[in-house]
Design an enzyme around this catalytic site. Structure first.
Site, mmCIF file in Angstrom:
data_model
loop_
_atom_site.group_PDB
_atom_site.id
_atom_site.type_symbol
_atom_site.label_atom_id
_atom_site.label_comp_id
_atom_site.label_asym_id
_atom_site.label_seq_id
_atom_site.Cartn_x
_atom_site.Cartn_y
_atom_site.Cartn_z
ATOM 1 C CE LYS A 54 -3.561 -2.592 -0.195
ATOM 2 N NZ LYS A 54 -3.043 -3.912 0.225
ATOM 3 C CE1 TYR A 269 -9.206 -9.862 2.238
ATOM 4 C CE2 TYR A 269 -10.688 -9.415 4.069
ATOM 5 C CZ TYR A 269 -9.520 -9.152 3.379
ATOM 6 O OH TYR A 269 -8.664 -8.188 3.843
ATOM 7 C CE1 TYR A 295 -5.750 -8.630 0.434
ATOM 8 C CE2 TYR A 295 -4.843 -8.555 2.643
ATOM 9 C CZ TYR A 295 -5.797 -8.164 1.734
ATOM 10 O OH TYR A 295 -6.792 -7.317 2.117
HETATM 11 C C1 LIG Z 1 -3.836 -5.113 0.013
HETATM 12 C C2 LIG Z 1 -2.889 -6.252 -0.027
HETATM 13 C C3 LIG Z 1 -2.761 -7.054 -1.174
HETATM 14 C C4 LIG Z 1 -3.645 -6.911 -2.366
HETATM 15 O O1 LIG Z 1 -3.410 -5.747 -3.104
HETATM 16 P P1 LIG Z 1 -4.626 -5.115 -3.924
HETATM 17 O O2 LIG Z 1 -4.002 -3.985 -4.621
HETATM 18 O O3 LIG Z 1 -5.645 -4.709 -2.894
HETATM 19 O O4 LIG Z 1 -5.158 -6.160 -4.829
HETATM 20 C C5 LIG Z 1 -1.812 -8.060 -1.190
HETATM 21 N N1 LIG Z 1 -1.034 -8.278 -0.117
HETATM 22 C C6 LIG Z 1 -1.135 -7.565 1.012
HETATM 23 C C7 LIG Z 1 -0.261 -7.917 2.154
HETATM 24 C C8 LIG Z 1 -2.070 -6.519 1.096
HETATM 25 O O5 LIG Z 1 -2.164 -5.815 2.222
#
Ligand SMILES: *Cc1c(COP(=O)(O)O)cnc(C)c1O
Length: 336
Positions: A54, A269, A295
């Site tokens: 992010k 999720y 993720y």
């Molecule tokens: C938000 C996030 C993702 C996914 O990224 P997006 O741009 O939302 O698809 C992947 N890994 C981590 C650790 C995240 O925090």
């Protein structure tokens, strides 16, 4: 080639993140690798808030907010949102107030989930947190709060879930150029760049970036961890098109340039899978690297599955982008 200098940027990263090969994991996997060479890009390391993907989006989102003389930022996410944690940290770094509208979208109310990991850090970074039920429209509530603050004279920027507006996605368009440059230095031509797909901005930004560089956006493959495969593909295409158009209105990114695999999300999720557990443990024990349970653990499980199933020809070079999320491990103690 990809000139983004007209977009204001807040300094939240330290230059290119390292790319390196997974030698010990590769030795461990042996013939199960089918001759594929695995590399990682360390987007999990960063100079603010514990790092994570992010930060690249927030550089552009907060760059514009500062240009608009904002004094407050508001964003939304799940209770254990890494994006919310990093927005709070970046706001602290830049001297802005931060409010978070967090939804209970994962069916858990144990103390690890509600009080540890990212929730602990969001508080530690000084954000004002509003907790909402899972079905709440958090963005609508964030906008309403922003209006209320504006009526008191505050200057407020609102960022969507995951920071995945076209402006935020530019962070990963810039990352595509960064990878292309690093690959050239390393003498590599990656056959595939692999990422997790949550709010779709990481994939969309990379695809838009490669497309703007005249490369095939289908070089990028994501594993969906939030939406279904079809929904994730549609959302990614939509965002990638908007991002490419922001870079250059003449760019028209085709739908078949978006490759999403939804087979490794599991029941939903934030709900652990056996593949995720194995991937997190394997990476930790062979490389000393940390994937996250929501993720990157599921995405890396997908990559290991595909490599083992012979989805790549021998000699293929695959780059996995490590996206961070380490605090999530503490919220998933029980699952691990
Ligand atoms: C938000 C996030 C993702 C996914 O990224 P997006 O741009 O939302 O698809 C992947 N890994 C981590 C650790 C995240 O925090």
């Amino acid at each position: 080639m990809l000139d983004l200098t007209r977009f204001p940027r807040a300094a939240l990263t330290d230059g290119p993140t390292p790319i390196r090969s997974l030698d010990r994991l590769s030795t461990h996997l042996g013939s199960a690798l089918n001759g594929v060479r695995l590399f990682v890009k360390r987007d999990d390391v960063g100079p603010v808030g514990g790092g994570g993907n992010k930060l690249r989006k927030l550089e552009f989102l907060l760059g514009q907010a500062l240009a608009d003389r904002a004094d407050t930022v508001i964003t939304v996410g799940a209770l254990q949102s890494n994006h919310a944690r990093l927005t709070a940290a970046a706001a602290a770094r830049l001297g802005l107030a931060c409010e978070l509208f967090l939804t209970r979208s994962v069916p858990r109310d144990d103390p690890d989930y509600t009080g540890n990991g990212n929730r602990l850090l969001q508080d530690l970074f000084g954000a004002r947190v509003h907790l909402l039920p899972g079905e709440a429209d958090s963005l609508a509530q964030a906008e309403a709060r922003a209006e209320a603050l504006r009526s008191e004279g505050r200057r407020v920027a609102v960022f969507p879930s995951g920071g995945s507006s076209p402006l935020g996605c530019l962070g990963y368009a810039a990352c595509a150029a960064e990878i292309a440059e690093q690959a050239a230095h390393l003498g590599l031509d990656f056959s595939r760049v692999v990422v997790p797909n949550g709010s779709a901005g990481t994939h969309a930004g990379l695809a838009a970036g490669y497309f703007a560089l005249g490369r095939d956006p289908g070089l990028v493959l994501s594993y969906a961890v939030l939406a279904s495969e079809a929904e994730a593909r549609a959302a990614t295409h939509h965002r990638a098109r908007e991002t490419a158009a922001l870079i250059d209105p003449a760019l028209n990114l085709p739908e078949d340039g978006i490759v999403v695999d939804g087979r490794h999300r599991g029941p939903g999720y934030g709900i652990p899978t056996e593949g995720m557990r194995e991937a997190v443990r394997l990476m930790a024990r062979t490389e000393g690297l940390l994937l996250d349970p929501v993720y990157s653990g599921k995405a890396f499980a997908g990559l290991l599955y595909d490599v083992g199933a012979g989805a790549y020809p021998p000699g293929a070079t695959v780059l996995f982008v490590m996206t961070g999320g380490v605090p999530g491990l503490f919220a998933y103690r029980g699952a691990l």
